[in-house]
Design a protein around this motif. Structure first.
Motif, PDB file in Angstrom:
ATOM      1  N   THR A 260       0.863  -1.186   0.000  1.00 24.48           N
ATOM      2  CA  THR A 260       0.000   0.000   0.000  1.00 24.48           C
ATOM      3  C   THR A 260       0.897   1.233   0.000  1.00 24.48           C
ATOM      4  OG1 THR A 260      -0.120   0.368   2.380  1.00 24.48           O
ATOM      5  CG2 THR A 260      -1.574  -1.330   1.465  1.00 24.48           C
ATOM      6  N   PRO A 261       0.313   2.425  -0.229  1.00 21.89           N
ATOM      7  CA  PRO A 261       1.140   3.651  -0.173  1.00 21.89           C
ATOM      8  C   PRO A 261       1.831   3.836   1.170  1.00 21.89           C
ATOM      9  CG  PRO A 261      -0.975   4.109  -1.214  1.00 21.89           C
ATOM     10  CD  PRO A 261      -1.062   2.714  -0.686  1.00 21.89           C
ATOM     11  N   ARG A 262       1.304   3.172   2.211  1.00 25.80           N
ATOM     12  CA  ARG A 262       1.901   3.311   3.548  1.00 25.80           C
ATOM     13  C   ARG A 262       2.907   2.197   3.861  1.00 25.80           C
ATOM     14  NH1 ARG A 262      -3.086   3.385   7.398  1.00 25.80           N
ATOM     15  NH2 ARG A 262      -3.678   1.712   5.949  1.00 25.80           N
ATOM     16  N   GLY A 263       3.075   1.239   2.928  1.00 28.84           N
ATOM     17  CA  GLY A 263       4.017   0.163   3.159  1.00 28.84           C
ATOM     18  C   GLY A 263       3.367  -1.208   3.045  1.00 28.84           C
ATOM     19  N   GLU A 264       4.052  -2.247   3.586  1.00 30.40           N
ATOM     20  CA  GLU A 264       3.571  -3.621   3.528  1.00 30.40           C
ATOM     21  C   GLU A 264       2.571  -3.878   4.669  1.00 30.40           C
ATOM     22  OE1 GLU A 264       4.446  -6.300   1.403  1.00 30.40           O
ATOM     23  OE2 GLU A 264       5.168  -4.648   0.154  1.00 30.40           O
ATOM     24  N   TYR A 265       1.401  -4.413   4.291  1.00 31.38           N
ATOM     25  CA  TYR A 265       0.361  -4.737   5.272  1.00 31.38           C
ATOM     26  C   TYR A 265      -0.109  -6.161   5.030  1.00 31.38           C
ATOM     27  CZ  TYR A 265      -0.223  -0.008   7.163  1.00 31.38           C
ATOM     28  OH  TYR A 265      -0.033   1.181   7.809  1.00 31.38           O
ATOM     29  N   MET A 266      -0.667  -6.773   6.084  1.00 33.15           N
ATOM     30  CA  MET A 266      -1.250  -8.096   5.955  1.00 33.15           C
ATOM     31  C   MET A 266      -2.716  -7.956   5.540  1.00 33.15           C
ATOM     32  SD  MET A 266       1.397  -9.737   6.493  1.00 33.15           S
ATOM     33  CE  MET A 266       0.630 -11.336   6.177  1.00 33.15           C
ATOM     34  N   ALA A 267      -3.175  -8.901   4.757  1.00 32.61           N
ATOM     35  CA  ALA A 267      -4.555  -8.862   4.272  1.00 32.61           C
ATOM     36  C   ALA A 267      -5.134 -10.265   4.281  1.00 32.61           C
ATOM     37  CB  ALA A 267      -4.614  -8.274   2.865  1.00 32.61           C
ATOM     38  N   ALA A 268      -6.480 -10.336   4.168  1.00 31.12           N
ATOM     39  CA  ALA A 268      -7.171 -11.624   4.130  1.00 31.12           C
ATOM     40  C   ALA A 268      -8.336 -11.528   3.163  1.00 31.12           C
ATOM     41  CB  ALA A 268      -7.666 -12.011   5.519  1.00 31.12           C
ATOM     42  N   LYS A 269      -8.640 -12.637   2.535  1.00 31.08           N
ATOM     43  CA  LYS A 269      -9.815 -12.707   1.679  1.00 31.08           C
ATOM     44  C   LYS A 269     -11.017 -13.085   2.532  1.00 31.08           C
ATOM     45  CE  LYS A 269      -8.491 -11.991  -2.645  1.00 31.08           C
ATOM     46  NZ  LYS A 269      -9.044 -10.873  -3.430  1.00 31.08           N
ATOM     47  N   GLN A 270     -12.048 -12.232   2.488  1.00 30.56           N
ATOM     48  CA  GLN A 270     -13.258 -12.509   3.245  1.00 30.56           C
ATOM     49  C   GLN A 270     -14.368 -12.844   2.267  1.00 30.56           C
ATOM     50  OE1 GLN A 270     -15.675  -9.336   5.162  1.00 30.56           O
ATOM     51  NE2 GLN A 270     -15.129 -10.363   7.079  1.00 30.56           N
ATOM     52  N   VAL A 271     -15.001 -13.963   2.452  1.00 27.54           N
ATOM     53  CA  VAL A 271     -16.091 -14.394   1.574  1.00 27.54           C
ATOM     54  C   VAL A 271     -17.404 -14.297   2.335  1.00 27.54           C
ATOM     55  CG1 VAL A 271     -17.060 -16.268   0.210  1.00 27.54           C
ATOM     56  CG2 VAL A 271     -14.575 -15.936   0.275  1.00 27.54           C
ATOM     57  N   ILE A 272     -18.301 -13.465   1.813  1.00 32.08           N
ATOM     58  CA  ILE A 272     -19.634 -13.323   2.404  1.00 32.08           C
ATOM     59  C   ILE A 272     -20.572 -14.222   1.613  1.00 32.08           C
ATOM     60  CG2 ILE A 272     -21.509 -11.731   2.934  1.00 32.08           C
ATOM     61  CD1 ILE A 272     -19.425  -9.487   2.979  1.00 32.08           C
ATOM     62  N   VAL A 273     -21.049 -15.244   2.251  1.00 33.01           N
ATOM     63  CA  VAL A 273     -21.891 -16.231   1.574  1.00 33.01           C
ATOM     64  C   VAL A 273     -23.269 -15.633   1.317  1.00 33.01           C
ATOM     65  CG1 VAL A 273     -22.926 -18.527   1.728  1.00 33.01           C
ATOM     66  CG2 VAL A 273     -20.636 -18.106   2.675  1.00 33.01           C
ATOM     67  N   GLY A 274     -23.717 -15.708   0.059  1.00 33.72           N
ATOM     68  CA  GLY A 274     -25.025 -15.191  -0.295  1.00 33.72           C
ATOM     69  C   GLY A 274     -26.145 -15.951   0.396  1.00 33.72           C
ATOM     70  N   ARG A 275     -27.215 -15.220   0.734  1.00 36.63           N
ATOM     71  CA  ARG A 275     -28.348 -15.831   1.428  1.00 36.63           C
ATOM     72  C   ARG A 275     -29.435 -16.230   0.449  1.00 36.63           C
ATOM     73  NH1 ARG A 275     -30.242 -11.828   6.045  1.00 36.63           N
ATOM     74  NH2 ARG A 275     -31.722 -13.561   6.367  1.00 36.63           N
ATOM     75  N   ASN A 276     -30.261 -17.143   0.886  1.00 36.03           N
ATOM     76  CA  ASN A 276     -31.428 -17.541   0.111  1.00 36.03           C
ATOM     77  C   ASN A 276     -32.353 -16.329  -0.042  1.00 36.03           C
ATOM     78  OD1 ASN A 276     -34.392 -18.499   0.111  1.00 36.03           O
ATOM     79  ND2 ASN A 276     -33.235 -20.296  -0.565  1.00 36.03           N
TER      80      ASN A 276
END
Length: 709
Positions: A112-128
């Motif tokens: 990022t412009p501020r340097g190295e950051y940790m990230a995660a993929k978040q999956v929001i499961v669709g609802r019926n």
């Protein structure tokens, strides 16, 4: 393959909804439901349709996703230097991973412009979709913004326009189960209150519309409208008559009836001796009947009613309608004859007992103010050579205009205010100019309504509306949001419309001041502050801007440019806007307008004129050839343009100004305005200031927005 989308059907069944509210409520339901379905990513390339009838509001959508799509997003967490120490995850990394529901090993670094950051993929499961719609649909129904609502037994705090009796909610073949008030959503609707079945199971939109039709409910308003129009025309043609055109009434009966059927009725020819305005008002406003006309345009002794049944068995309904109308007409004839046992002016003293507004006094006091203002207006225009502006006629019409408010006819039929006064004045042989003015003085009541037929009517209409407008502003009754109990927006629009359509030269400031003098000289003896007068002026100009955009087709920046140069005389302003619109298309004008905007910006940044402005441009300080040329050309053009302006030749004046473009371009190409030498700098700023002042008397070109390239 399993379908990915299905059809949505929503119906809210209730007691009869006021007919005039159904179209707006349908539009509101469409917007609300469309918003929810879009935000929940449930629309599958389709849109919501909504419509209604007397006992139901309906919304459909041909393609709603059965399930929301899964949404994947990247969530950025703590800096990498904090999340890991010598490759070992710290508490920050462990907390971040736990919060996102992933293992620490699934974390990854991002730059990022501020340097190295940790990230995660978040999956929001669709609802019926059905689960989500159980929450959306009751919320959407509750959000419909009715003008007023009501509680009813068992509603459990629910407010709606009328008690809700059933709800249909289907997504494909599946019922969307939810509770609303004291009902539970299902798949069963109700037919016509008297002709149809009370419980009808439906399986989709087409099935719904078809089964309701077989149970004497035409669900879609377009189908009801076609039936009404067809049957009205057929019945009129059989009698050799034509239906009196009345679109608002046609709209009303479409929403009053779920299965509209037209029937023909008759009344005694003797009632045709009454003015047709009274007969039509009785039929239309009190009974919702359509009047019929002969080929020569005169009213016929027949009417058309629209009933909420499939037929009139044995003519009993026709007979009932005829009996009711006969009684109504008899009342009207009695009032017509009784009211005219005295002259219209004899009712004037009674107006002192009728309150116009608590802080503004009685209608009797309002009449005196309107008379004074009408006389003043007539004098203004007569002095300008408008010889139809007769002071005596304006005074008499203003004196009689409100007298019908205390007649028995208007007490019974308030829709006839003004009209009855005009009819009585004519029957009592007041001059045609006066009776027509009394008849018309409430006009126009909307943008599409005609203005008064004669100048006297226009004078009284302006005086009446302006007195109301200035008086209400004086006592703090300005419109707020949708609240406008004294119809001040309509009054202001009416004033502007009359002035523009009749091309009446009128100083708004002087007219407002005259109305203010009337309030000070007559009860309630109020004195307006300059701030209130300015507010009234701004209010009128807002309505003027609206009319000039909507009816005259002028661009908003053209209106602003002309109004900045002067907006006190609206007719003159329109002529200047027209000239500006025409000349704007020439090659020199648009670039010159850009230069004028540049000049204004330079002057604003230079600070207050008192800091730099010289009494006159000093020619000895014009050191550059380009500034000498601009000064010479501007002086000449300003004189020529002023001559054209005084003669009202605005287009010619603007053409002269546009021809100044080469000198202006040359000045900015060659001359530095903010010169180091103070006297030279001040002289150049003065030159630009004088240029802007002298050449902005028709329009302020710096207000124009350059055309997109």
């Amino acid at each position: 393959m399993k379908p990915q989308a299905a059809e949505l059907l929503l119906e809210v069944g209730c007691e009869e909804i006021p007919a005039g509210m159904i179209p707006t409520a349908s539009k509101d339901l469409k917007v609300i439901l469309q918003k929810y379905l879009s935000s929940e990513n449930l629309l599958d390339g389709s849109s919501v349709e909504a419509f209604g009838a007397a006992r139901r509001l309906v919304a459909t959508c041909p393609s709603v996703r059965l399930r929301q799509d899964d949404v994947s997003r990247e969530v950025v967490g703590p800096p990498k230097s904090i999340a890991f120490a010598d490759g070992v995850p710290t508490r920050a990394a462990l907390s971040f991973a736990a919060k996102q529901g992933v293992a620490v090993s699934d974390l990854y670094s991002v730059t990022t412009p501020r340097g190295e950051y940790m990230a995660a993929k978040q999956v929001i499961v669709g609802r019926n979709a059905v689960e989500r719609l159980r929450e959306i649909l009751p919320r959407a129904i509750a959000e419909i913004p009715w003008p007023r609502t009501m509680y009813w037994t068992g509603a459990a705090g629910m407010r709606f326009i009328r008690p809700i009796r059933w709800v249909v909610a289907l997504l494909g073949a599946e019922v969307i189960r939810f509770d609303l008030a004291d009902t539970s959503a299902g798949k069963s609707t109700a037919g016509h209150r008297f002709l149809g079945k009370p419980h009808i199971a439906v399986s989709g939109v087409d099935d719904y519309v078809d089964k309701l039709r077989r149970n004497f409910v035409l669900a879609r308003p377009e189908e009801r409208r076609k039936k009404v129009e067809r049957e009205l025309a057929q019945l009129a043609t059989r009698k050799g008559l034509r239906v009196n055109q009345d679109q608002p009434l046609a709209d009303m009966v479409v929403y009053l009836n779920e299965y509209p059927t037209a029937i023909l009725g008759n009344f005694d020819q003797a009632y045709l001796e009454l003015p047709e305005e009274i007969l039509i008002t009785v039929m239309r406003d009190h009974q919702k009947y359509f009047a019929l006309r002969r080929r020569d345009g005169r009213l016929a002794a027949h009417f058309l009613a629209v009933i909420n049944l499939d037929r009139d068995r044995g003519g009993l309904i026709q007979a009932g309608h005829e009996r009711v109308l006969r009684a109504r007409f008899a009342d009207a004839r009695f009032f017509w004859e009784a009211d005219q046992k005295c002259r219209l002016a004899d009712y004037l003293p009674k107006l002192s007992q009728v309150t116009f507004q608590v802080k503004l006094g009685s209608y009797g006091e309002k009449v005196e103010r309107v008379r004074a203002l009408a006389r003043w207006l007539a004098e203004q225009w007569f002095a300008r050579g408008v010889h139809e502006a007769r002071v005596a006629d304006a005074d008499r019409a203003a004196e009689l205009a409100k007298c019908d408010l205390v007649t028995d006819m208007v007490r019974e039929f308030p829709e006839l205010e003004g009209v009855v006064g005009g009819l009585y004045a004519k029957a009592q042989e007041e001059p045609e100019e006066v009776s027509a003015a009394v008849y018309d003085h409430y006009r126009p009541v909307g943008l599409d309504d005609p203005i008064p037929r004669n100048l006297t009517g226009s004078i009284v209409a302006i005086a009446d509306k302006l007195d109301t407008l200035v008086g209400c502003f004086a006592v703090g009754l300005m419109p707020t949001g949708s609240s406008d109990p004294f119809a001040l927006r309509r009054a202001a629009l009416g004033i502007v419309k009359i002035v523009l359509e009749r091309k009446l030269q009128l100083s708004l400031a002087e007219a407002i001041a005259a109305a203010a003098r009337g309030l000070a000289a007559h009860p309630p003896n109020l004195r307006l502050t300059p701030e209130v007068e300015r507010q009234v002026t701004d209010f009128l100009l807002d309505r003027a801007r609206f009319i000039l955009r909507e009816r005259h087709g002028f661009a908003y920046d053209e209106i602003n440019a002309a109004f900045v140069a002067g907006s006190d005389d609206l007719v003159d302003a329109v002529e200047r806007i027209s000239a500006l619109q025409a000349i704007r298309k020439t090659k020199n004008f648009e670039p010159l307008a850009v230069s004028f905007k540049r000049i204004r910006n330079i002057l604003e940044k230079a600070g207050p004129p008192s800091d730099w402005k010289l009494p006159v441009v000093r020619e000895d300080l014009l050191t550059e050839d380009a500034e000498r040329k601009l000064h010479s050309a501007a002086t000449r053009v300003a004189q020529e343009a002023e001559q054209h302006r005084r003669a009202g030749r605005y287009r010619e004046a603007l053409q002269k100004i546009a021809a100044l473009r080469p000198e202006v371009d040359g000045f900015f190409d060659s001359v530095m305005v903010m010169a180091e030498q103070e006297e030279v700098r001040r002289n150049r700023l003065t030159l630009l200031s004088e240029l802007l002042r002298q050449l902005s008397t028709i329009a302020d070109f710096s207000e124009l927005v350059p055309a997109a390239t």
